[in-house]
Write a protein that holds these residues in place. Sequence first.
Motif, PDB file in Angstrom:
ATOM      1  N   PRO A  17       0.819  -1.201   0.000  1.00  0.00           N
ATOM      2  CA  PRO A  17       0.000   0.000   0.000  1.00  0.00           C
ATOM      3  C   PRO A  17       0.862   1.264   0.000  1.00  0.00           C
ATOM      4  O   PRO A  17       2.045   1.216   0.287  1.00  0.00           O
ATOM      5  CB  PRO A  17      -0.816  -0.121   1.281  1.00  0.00           C
ATOM      6  CG  PRO A  17      -0.005  -0.981   2.180  1.00  0.00           C
ATOM      7  CD  PRO A  17       0.776  -1.899   1.285  1.00  0.00           C
ATOM      8  N   CYS A  18       0.217   2.380  -0.314  1.00  0.00           N
ATOM      9  CA  CYS A  18       0.922   3.646  -0.527  1.00  0.00           C
ATOM     10  C   CYS A  18       0.920   4.533   0.716  1.00  0.00           C
ATOM     11  O   CYS A  18       0.123   4.351   1.623  1.00  0.00           O
ATOM     12  CB  CYS A  18       0.278   4.400  -1.677  1.00  0.00           C
ATOM     13  SG  CYS A  18       0.204   3.446  -3.208  1.00  0.00           S
ATOM     14  N   LEU A  19       1.780   5.494   0.706  1.00  0.00           N
ATOM     15  CA  LEU A  19       2.062   6.466   1.756  1.00  0.00           C
ATOM     16  C   LEU A  19       2.833   5.805   2.896  1.00  0.00           C
ATOM     17  O   LEU A  19       2.911   4.577   2.996  1.00  0.00           O
ATOM     18  CB  LEU A  19       0.801   7.170   2.259  1.00  0.00           C
ATOM     19  CG  LEU A  19       0.024   7.970   1.209  1.00  0.00           C
ATOM     20  CD1 LEU A  19      -1.157   8.692   1.846  1.00  0.00           C
ATOM     21  CD2 LEU A  19       0.907   8.961   0.482  1.00  0.00           C
ATOM     22  N   HIS A  20       3.418   6.612   3.739  1.00  0.00           N
ATOM     23  CA  HIS A  20       4.323   6.108   4.783  1.00  0.00           C
ATOM     24  C   HIS A  20       3.637   5.154   5.762  1.00  0.00           C
ATOM     25  O   HIS A  20       4.285   4.320   6.374  1.00  0.00           O
ATOM     26  CB  HIS A  20       4.952   7.271   5.537  1.00  0.00           C
ATOM     27  CG  HIS A  20       3.964   8.033   6.369  1.00  0.00           C
ATOM     28  ND1 HIS A  20       3.106   8.971   5.826  1.00  0.00           N
ATOM     29  CD2 HIS A  20       3.681   7.967   7.675  1.00  0.00           C
ATOM     30  CE1 HIS A  20       2.340   9.445   6.783  1.00  0.00           C
ATOM     31  NE2 HIS A  20       2.666   8.862   7.917  1.00  0.00           N
ATOM     32  N   ASN A  21       2.330   5.275   5.900  1.00  0.00           N
ATOM     33  CA  ASN A  21       1.621   4.438   6.870  1.00  0.00           C
ATOM     34  C   ASN A  21       0.727   3.381   6.218  1.00  0.00           C
ATOM     35  O   ASN A  21      -0.059   2.738   6.893  1.00  0.00           O
ATOM     36  CB  ASN A  21       0.783   5.324   7.799  1.00  0.00           C
ATOM     37  CG  ASN A  21      -0.249   6.141   7.054  1.00  0.00           C
ATOM     38  OD1 ASN A  21      -0.318   6.103   5.828  1.00  0.00           O
ATOM     39  ND2 ASN A  21      -1.048   6.885   7.777  1.00  0.00           N
ATOM     40  N   GLY A  22       0.844   3.215   4.899  1.00  0.00           N
ATOM     41  CA  GLY A  22       0.033   2.201   4.218  1.00  0.00           C
ATOM     42  C   GLY A  22      -1.441   2.508   4.181  1.00  0.00           C
ATOM     43  O   GLY A  22      -2.268   1.608   4.100  1.00  0.00           O
ATOM     44  N   SER A  23      -1.798   3.786   4.218  1.00  0.00           N
ATOM     45  CA  SER A  23      -3.201   4.179   4.341  1.00  0.00           C
ATOM     46  C   SER A  23      -3.955   4.290   3.021  1.00  0.00           C
ATOM     47  O   SER A  23      -5.142   4.596   3.017  1.00  0.00           O
ATOM     48  CB  SER A  23      -3.298   5.508   5.090  1.00  0.00           C
ATOM     49  OG  SER A  23      -2.648   6.530   4.345  1.00  0.00           O
ATOM     50  N   VAL A  24      -3.279   4.044   1.905  1.00  0.00           N
ATOM     51  CA  VAL A  24      -3.913   4.097   0.591  1.00  0.00           C
ATOM     52  C   VAL A  24      -3.605   2.770  -0.112  1.00  0.00           C
ATOM     53  O   VAL A  24      -2.442   2.433  -0.295  1.00  0.00           O
ATOM     54  CB  VAL A  24      -3.411   5.306  -0.226  1.00  0.00           C
ATOM     55  CG1 VAL A  24      -4.050   5.335  -1.599  1.00  0.00           C
ATOM     56  CG2 VAL A  24      -3.691   6.608   0.513  1.00  0.00           C
ATOM     57  N   PRO A  25      -4.627   2.006  -0.503  1.00  0.00           N
ATOM     58  CA  PRO A  25      -4.401   0.642  -0.960  1.00  0.00           C
ATOM     59  C   PRO A  25      -3.766   0.472  -2.340  1.00  0.00           C
ATOM     60  O   PRO A  25      -3.223  -0.589  -2.632  1.00  0.00           O
ATOM     61  CB  PRO A  25      -5.799   0.026  -0.943  1.00  0.00           C
ATOM     62  CG  PRO A  25      -6.722   1.172  -1.133  1.00  0.00           C
ATOM     63  CD  PRO A  25      -6.056   2.325  -0.435  1.00  0.00           C
ATOM     64  N   ASN A  26      -3.834   1.500  -3.186  1.00  0.00           N
ATOM     65  CA  ASN A  26      -3.312   1.331  -4.547  1.00  0.00           C
ATOM     66  C   ASN A  26      -3.043   2.685  -5.199  1.00  0.00           C
ATOM     67  O   ASN A  26      -3.401   3.734  -4.651  1.00  0.00           O
ATOM     68  CB  ASN A  26      -4.296   0.499  -5.383  1.00  0.00           C
ATOM     69  CG  ASN A  26      -5.695   1.069  -5.357  1.00  0.00           C
ATOM     70  OD1 ASN A  26      -5.919   2.228  -5.687  1.00  0.00           O
ATOM     71  ND2 ASN A  26      -6.670   0.251  -4.953  1.00  0.00           N
TER      72      ASN A  26
END
Length: 96
Positions: free
Chosen positions: A10-19
């Motif tokens: 997943p995207c962003l530093h915390n994995g908060s965007v799945p694709n």
Amino acid sequence: MLDGIWATAPCLHNGSVPNLWELLKPAKHRTASFMAGSRVFDPKNVGYDADQSPFKNGRFIADPANANGNGNGGHEYGTALTDEQRWAIIEYLKTL
């Protein structure tokens, strides 16, 4: 360097965007909850399948206020583009 970006969800530093598709949407329109932990590739949206998880409690819930570090806002590059333009960027990124 963007080499292999298609395999980094997943995207962003915390994995908060799945694709990547969700990443190119304005933050206020990004999905607020998705299943995390899947290793099944989603070739259309370029990420992992966010509809399933190998974990019993594998749901990621974004916090719009980012009070707990799970915010999915910010990083709004490309969010003013049309859907057609976003898909073109995604198709290009798949080639890297």
